[in-house]
Design a protein around this motif. Structure first.
Motif, short mmCIF file in Angstrom:
data_model
loop_
_atom_site.label_atom_id
_atom_site.label_comp_id
_atom_site.label_asym_id
_atom_site.label_seq_id
_atom_site.Cartn_x
_atom_site.Cartn_y
_atom_site.Cartn_z
N ALA A 172 46.43 28.82 49.79
CA ALA A 172 46.58 27.48 50.36
C ALA A 172 47.92 26.86 50.00
N LEU A 173 48.56 27.37 48.95
CA LEU A 173 49.86 26.86 48.52
C LEU A 173 51.02 27.70 49.05
N GLY A 174 50.71 28.71 49.87
CA GLY A 174 51.78 29.46 50.52
C GLY A 174 51.89 30.92 50.17
N ALA A 175 50.99 31.47 49.35
CA ALA A 175 51.08 32.88 49.01
C ALA A 175 50.70 33.74 50.22
N ASP A 176 51.53 34.72 50.51
CA ASP A 176 51.22 35.66 51.59
C ASP A 176 50.34 36.80 51.10
N GLU A 177 50.57 37.22 49.86
CA GLU A 177 49.78 38.28 49.25
C GLU A 177 49.27 37.80 47.89
N VAL A 178 48.10 38.28 47.49
CA VAL A 178 47.54 37.97 46.18
C VAL A 178 47.15 39.27 45.51
N VAL A 179 47.60 39.46 44.27
CA VAL A 179 47.25 40.67 43.52
C VAL A 179 46.73 40.27 42.16
N SER A 180 45.84 41.08 41.62
CA SER A 180 45.35 40.84 40.27
C SER A 180 46.21 41.63 39.29
N TYR A 181 46.25 41.17 38.05
CA TYR A 181 47.09 41.81 37.05
C TYR A 181 46.75 43.29 36.86
N ASP A 182 45.48 43.63 37.00
CA ASP A 182 45.07 45.01 36.73
C ASP A 182 45.10 45.90 37.97
N ALA A 183 45.64 45.39 39.08
CA ALA A 183 45.75 46.20 40.29
C ALA A 183 46.73 47.35 40.06
N GLY A 184 46.46 48.49 40.67
CA GLY A 184 47.35 49.62 40.51
C GLY A 184 48.73 49.38 41.10
N SER A 185 48.79 48.59 42.14
CA SER A 185 50.07 48.26 42.78
C SER A 185 50.11 46.77 43.06
#
Length: 307
Positions: A177-190
């Motif tokens: 809602a604040l403008g992020a196009d992508e969201v990733v978690s810290y533990d994501a492989g990429s």
């Protein structure tokens, strides 16, 4: 007056409320009735880790009650905000004029502590990255008090794609809602497509994936109190760079720059371009609960105490 203090390091449970006399302002100081106090990760960390108890400082906003010797440009009754290095978790606090600025009409005390210090850190870290219009950006701790402003500022300064790195994907809707196009978690492989620059507010073990997320010639701005190390080889192979940013150096050494950035932030806020978000407002006696939210990395936006 009431003041929050602690006597030994530990978690939020070590904080307690005490009654003490209101302090008298010294030369160059303002005595401010605190209407809002910002809670920050560095202060929370110090409560848990510091060898000796420290005064709980940070950003405050409120009404000037008294002036110290030599103070000019301020009057009793003015609304001000700024950074307190002494006791800030209190009904009243001492604010040096070098760290103070007026709160404009149309802004509340909560707006002020949400915007000014966190916004200055976000804005300064972004400026350190030397962003160019059309570049891509990554922001860690993107839902935090600083990170959610850095995310918006990156977009306002021309980022064509922004990636928000968060501790919990339950924060995805908030950062999108604040403008992020992508969201990733810290533990994501990429962490998705490589970016031109990254703003890191976490440090520690996240430095390695943050560097890995950079495209060739990418820049990582490290402004966390969390420490950590970067392997020189990881920088060498992609001609990447790491830039350290510390807001205190700007405030003390470049006061004109500090003031200009502060003015620009207020302009963005008053025009509606920048939207500081508040996770929660806590009473002074609930400071331990406020610290618990920060420790759990559960906040989306700023955590604020209201004495």
């Amino acid at each position: 007056m009431r003041r929050v203090r602690y006597e030994h390091s530990g978690g939020p449970e070590v904080l307690f409320l005490e009654e003490v006399p209101a302090p008298a302002p010294g030369p160059g100081e303002l005595l401010v009735r605190a209407e809002a106090v910002g809670v920050t990760l560095p202060v929370v960390r110090k409560v848990r880790e510091a060898r000796e108890p420290i005064a709980l400082g940070g950003e405050i906003a409120g009404e000037v009650l008294a002036l110290g010797a030599g103070v000019t440009g301020y009057a009793v009754g003015d609304r001000v905000t700024g950074l307190v290095f002494g006791h800030g978790y209190a009904d009243c606090a001492l604010l040096h004029t070098a760290m103070a600025s007026p709160v404009p009409a149309g802004a509340s005390a909560v707006d002020a502590v949400t915007l000014v210090r966190s916004g200055l850190v976000a804005y300064g870290a972004l400026r350190a990255a030397r962003p160019e219009p059309g570049e891509t950006a990554l922001v860690t701790a993107a839902a935090s008090g600083v990170g959610h402003l850095a995310l918006q500022l990156a977009r306002l300064k021309g980022a064509r794609r922004t990636t928000a790195a968060v501790s919990d994907t339950g924060k995805a809707d908030f950062v999108r809602a604040l403008g992020a196009d992508e969201v990733v978690s810290y533990d994501a492989g990429s962490w998705g497509e490589p970016v031109d620059y990254a703003l890191d507010a976490v440090g520690g073990t996240l430095l390695k994936p943050a560097v890995a997320a950079l495209a060739p010639h990418g820049r990582l701005v490290a402004y966390s109190s969390g420490g950590g190390t970067v392997e020189a080889y990881d920088l060498l192979v992609g001609a990447k760079s790491v830039i350290g940013f510390q807001m205190g150096l700007i405030a003390r050494g470049q006061p004109q720059t500090y003031e200009r950035w502060r003015t620009e932030l207020w302009e963005l806020f008053l025009t509606g371009a920048l939207k500081p978000m508040v996770h929660g407002v806590f009473a002074l006696e609930d400071a331990s609960a406020a610290h618990a939210v920060i420790e759990a990395r559960a906040n989306t936006g700023k955590v604020v105490l209201v004495p």
